[in-house]
Design a protein around this motif. Structure first.
Motif, PDB file in Angstrom:
ATOM      1  N   ALA A  63       2.135   1.896  -6.453  1.00 55.56           N
ATOM      2  CA  ALA A  63       0.675   2.008  -6.402  1.00 55.56           C
ATOM      3  C   ALA A  63       0.091   1.030  -5.392  1.00 55.56           C
ATOM      4  O   ALA A  63      -0.794   1.378  -4.602  1.00 55.56           O
ATOM      5  CB  ALA A  63       0.077   1.760  -7.786  1.00 55.56           C
ATOM      6  N   GLN A  64       0.593  -0.206  -5.401  1.00 56.45           N
ATOM      7  CA  GLN A  64       0.075  -1.224  -4.481  1.00 56.45           C
ATOM      8  C   GLN A  64       0.390  -0.886  -3.033  1.00 56.45           C
ATOM      9  O   GLN A  64      -0.456  -1.018  -2.142  1.00 56.45           O
ATOM     10  CB  GLN A  64       0.656  -2.590  -4.854  1.00 56.45           C
ATOM     11  N   MET A  65       1.605  -0.415  -2.773  1.00 56.47           N
ATOM     12  CA  MET A  65       1.992  -0.028  -1.416  1.00 56.47           C
ATOM     13  C   MET A  65       1.166   1.165  -0.932  1.00 56.47           C
ATOM     14  O   MET A  65       0.746   1.210   0.226  1.00 56.47           O
ATOM     15  CB  MET A  65       3.485   0.314  -1.378  1.00 56.47           C
ATOM     16  N   MET A  80      -2.106   1.697   2.129  1.00 56.83           N
ATOM     17  CA  MET A  80      -2.192   2.734   3.158  1.00 56.83           C
ATOM     18  C   MET A  80      -3.505   3.503   3.081  1.00 56.83           C
ATOM     19  O   MET A  80      -3.731   4.440   3.832  1.00 56.83           O
ATOM     20  CB  MET A  80      -1.024   3.706   3.030  1.00 56.83           C
ATOM     21  N   GLY A  81      -4.361   3.128   2.140  1.00 59.14           N
ATOM     22  CA  GLY A  81      -5.662   3.768   2.026  1.00 59.14           C
ATOM     23  C   GLY A  81      -5.701   4.985   1.128  1.00 59.14           C
ATOM     24  O   GLY A  81      -6.666   5.756   1.164  1.00 59.14           O
ATOM     25  N   MET A  82      -4.664   5.175   0.301  1.00 59.33           N
ATOM     26  CA  MET A  82      -4.636   6.331  -0.587  1.00 59.33           C
ATOM     27  C   MET A  82      -5.567   6.138  -1.780  1.00 59.33           C
ATOM     28  O   MET A  82      -5.724   5.030  -2.284  1.00 59.33           O
ATOM     29  CB  MET A  82      -3.217   6.581  -1.106  1.00 59.33           C
ATOM     30  N   GLN A 132      -4.046  10.226  -5.539  1.00 60.14           N
ATOM     31  CA  GLN A 132      -2.967  10.542  -4.608  1.00 60.14           C
ATOM     32  C   GLN A 132      -1.701   9.774  -4.953  1.00 60.14           C
ATOM     33  O   GLN A 132      -0.626  10.360  -5.061  1.00 60.14           O
ATOM     34  CB  GLN A 132      -3.419  10.253  -3.168  1.00 60.14           C
ATOM     35  N   TRP A 133      -1.791   8.435  -5.149  1.00 59.53           N
ATOM     36  CA  TRP A 133      -0.549   7.717  -5.448  1.00 59.53           C
ATOM     37  C   TRP A 133      -0.070   7.944  -6.872  1.00 59.53           C
ATOM     38  O   TRP A 133       1.108   7.787  -7.181  1.00 59.53           O
ATOM     39  CB  TRP A 133      -0.661   6.220  -5.153  1.00 59.53           C
ATOM     40  N   VAL A 134      -0.990   8.378  -7.769  1.00 54.98           N
ATOM     41  CA  VAL A 134      -0.574   8.645  -9.138  1.00 54.98           C
ATOM     42  C   VAL A 134       0.301   9.897  -9.216  1.00 54.98           C
ATOM     43  O   VAL A 134       0.940  10.161 -10.239  1.00 54.98           O
ATOM     44  CB  VAL A 134      -1.804   8.789 -10.062  1.00 54.98           C
ATOM     45  N   GLU A 135       0.356  10.665  -8.126  1.00 58.23           N
ATOM     46  CA  GLU A 135       1.210  11.860  -8.094  1.00 58.23           C
ATOM     47  C   GLU A 135       2.681  11.520  -8.285  1.00 58.23           C
ATOM     48  O   GLU A 135       3.468  12.367  -8.717  1.00 58.23           O
ATOM     49  CB  GLU A 135       1.012  12.601  -6.768  1.00 58.23           C
ATOM     50  N   VAL A 167       0.039   2.956 -15.050  1.00 55.82           N
ATOM     51  CA  VAL A 167      -0.173   1.924 -14.039  1.00 55.82           C
ATOM     52  C   VAL A 167      -1.609   1.431 -14.147  1.00 55.82           C
ATOM     53  O   VAL A 167      -2.548   2.226 -14.101  1.00 55.82           O
ATOM     54  CB  VAL A 167       0.088   2.486 -12.623  1.00 55.82           C
ATOM     55  N   HIS A 168      -1.772   0.128 -14.304  1.00 54.15           N
ATOM     56  CA  HIS A 168      -3.105  -0.456 -14.412  1.00 54.15           C
ATOM     57  C   HIS A 168      -3.478  -1.162 -13.102  1.00 54.15           C
ATOM     58  O   HIS A 168      -4.074  -2.234 -13.116  1.00 54.15           O
ATOM     59  CB  HIS A 168      -3.142  -1.464 -15.576  1.00 54.15           C
ATOM     60  N   TYR A 169      -3.123  -0.531 -12.006  1.00 59.48           N
ATOM     61  CA  TYR A 169      -3.366  -1.152 -10.712  1.00 59.48           C
ATOM     62  C   TYR A 169      -4.861  -1.110 -10.372  1.00 59.48           C
ATOM     63  O   TYR A 169      -5.521  -0.069 -10.512  1.00 59.48           O
ATOM     64  CB  TYR A 169      -2.571  -0.436  -9.615  1.00 59.48           C
ATOM     65  N   LYS A 170      -5.392  -2.233  -9.913  1.00 59.29           N
ATOM     66  CA  LYS A 170      -6.796  -2.307  -9.488  1.00 59.29           C
ATOM     67  C   LYS A 170      -6.861  -2.113  -7.982  1.00 59.29           C
ATOM     68  O   LYS A 170      -6.200  -2.818  -7.225  1.00 59.29           O
ATOM     69  CB  LYS A 170      -7.393  -3.666  -9.857  1.00 59.29           C
ATOM     70  N   LYS A 171      -7.670  -1.170  -7.564  1.00 62.68           N
ATOM     71  CA  LYS A 171      -7.788  -0.876  -6.139  1.00 62.68           C
ATOM     72  C   LYS A 171      -8.481  -2.004  -5.403  1.00 62.68           C
ATOM     73  O   LYS A 171      -9.164  -2.834  -5.981  1.00 62.68           O
ATOM     74  CB  LYS A 171      -8.523   0.437  -5.932  1.00 62.68           C
ATOM     75  N   LYS A 172      -8.339  -1.970  -4.063  1.00 59.69           N
ATOM     76  CA  LYS A 172      -8.862  -3.053  -3.237  1.00 59.69           C
ATOM     77  C   LYS A 172     -10.360  -3.255  -3.409  1.00 59.69           C
ATOM     78  O   LYS A 172     -10.837  -4.373  -3.425  1.00 59.69           O
ATOM     79  CB  LYS A 172      -8.517  -2.765  -1.773  1.00 59.69           C
TER      80      LYS A 172
END
Length: 262
Positions: A140-142, A146-148, A152-155, A254-259
Motif C-alpha cells: 500500500a505504501q509503495m 506512485m500516486g495510486m 487501486q492498490w487495494v486490488e 490495511v490501515h494505511y493512511k494516504k499522503k
C-alpha cells in the motif's frame, strides 16, 4: 505433452500441496540451524512487525517504515530458507508409504503431540497474520508513493483472497487425495500469477512508471508465496480447525493512511 508428463510425475510422486515439495528444490541447511530456530525467529519477527505496524498506524510514526521493510525482508528470507531445508523433522506419509519432510512439524500432533501441535498452530497463525498484514502495508505504501488511489492498490487484496482460498482447498484436499491437492495448487498458483501480471500491466498504464510497478509486483509475489507456504502448514497441521484459521487470514486489512492525511 507437457501436461501428460506433469500428470505422470504427480501420479508417481504425489508431492504435498506445498511449494517446496512440489518443486523439490531443497537445500542441506548450510547454516546448520536447529529445526526450531527459524520458527522462533519468525515468531520474534511477527511480534516486531505487530509492534511496528501499531506505532505506524495508531501513533502516526511513519519514520518506522524502513524498519518494517527490514522486518518483512528478514521474514521472507528466513521463510524460504526454512521451508526449502531438507534438514527438518519427517512424518510418515501413509499414502506414499514413506517419510516426507514436514515444514509444519510443530503443528503435527503425530510428531509433537496434540497440546504442542495446537500451540504451534496458534503461534503460526499469529505469524502468518502479521506477516501478511505487514506485506500488504508495504504494498500500500509503495503504491501510494506512485500516486495510486486507495481503490487501486487495494486490488492486491483480491489476489490475496484467491491465494488463501486456493491454499485452503489444496491443503484440505491433500489430506484425502494428494494428487488432486497438487492439481488444485497448480491451478490457483497459475491464476494468481496471471492476476499479478494483469494487475502490474494495469498499474503501468495508470502510472506510466513500469520500474516501480514491477518492483511492487515482485515484492508482493515473493512475499505472498512465503506467507502461503506457512499458511498451508497452518491448515494441514490440524485440519479440523482450518475454517477459523482461514477466517482469520481473510480478515487481513490495511490501515494505511494516504499522503494527504498527513
Amino acid at each position: 505433452m507437457f501436461l501428460q508428463r506433469l500428470s505422470e510425475y504427480i501420479e508417481a510422486n504425489a508431492p504435498m500441496s506445498n511449494l517446496p515439495e512440489l518443486l523439490s528444490l531443497h537445500h542441506s541447511n548450510p547454516l546448520g540451524l536447529h529445526p526450531i530456530a527459524i520458527p522462533i525467529l519468525l515468531l520474534v519477527l511477527a511480534v516486531a512487525m505487530h509492534a511496528t505496524i501499531y506505532r505506524i498506524n495508531y501513533k502516526d510514526n511513519r519514520k518506522l517504515y524502513p524498519l518494517l521493510y527490514i522486518l518483512v525482508g528478514l521474514a521472507i528470507v528466513s521463510t524460504y530458507y526454512y521451508c526449502f531445508s531438507d534438514d527438518l523433522p519427517l512424518f510418515e506419509d501413509w499414502d506414499l508409504h514413506r517419510k516426507e519432510i514436514s515444514v509444519g512439524w510443530f503443528c503435527q500432533k503425530n510428531i509433537v503431540g496434540l497440546g504442542w501441535s495446537l500451540l504451534g498452530e496458534l503461534l503460526l497463525t499469529y505469524v502468518v497474520y502479521f506477516f501478511m498484514t505487514a506485506l500488504m502495508q508495504l504494498v500500500a505504501q509503495m503504491s501510494d508513493k506512485m500516486g495510486m488511489a486507495e481503490n487501486q492498490w487495494v486490488e492486491w487484496q483480491y489476489v490475496v483472497f484467491v491465494i488463501l482460498l486456493g491454499a485452503s482447498i489444496a491443503g484440505v484436499v491433500d489430506m484425502f487425495a494428494p494428487i488432486a491437492g497438487v492439481w488444485i495448487m497448480l491451478v490457483y498458483q497459475t491464476l494468481v500469477l496471471l492476476m499479478a501480471i494483469a494487475k502490474t500491466v494495469v498499474d503501468i498504464v495508470r502510472t506510466h512508471n513500469p520500474g516501480r510497478c514491477v518492483a511492487v509486483a515482485l515484492c508482493f509475489f515473493v512475499g505472498i508465496e512465503a506467507v502461503t507456504m506457512l499458511a498451508i502448514e497452518c491448515i494441514e497441521g490440524n485440519i479440523y480447525i482450518f475454517i477459523p484459521v482461514v477466517f482469520i487470514f481473510a480478515t487481513v486489512s490495511v490501515h494505511y493512511k494516504k499522503k494527504q492525511d498527513r
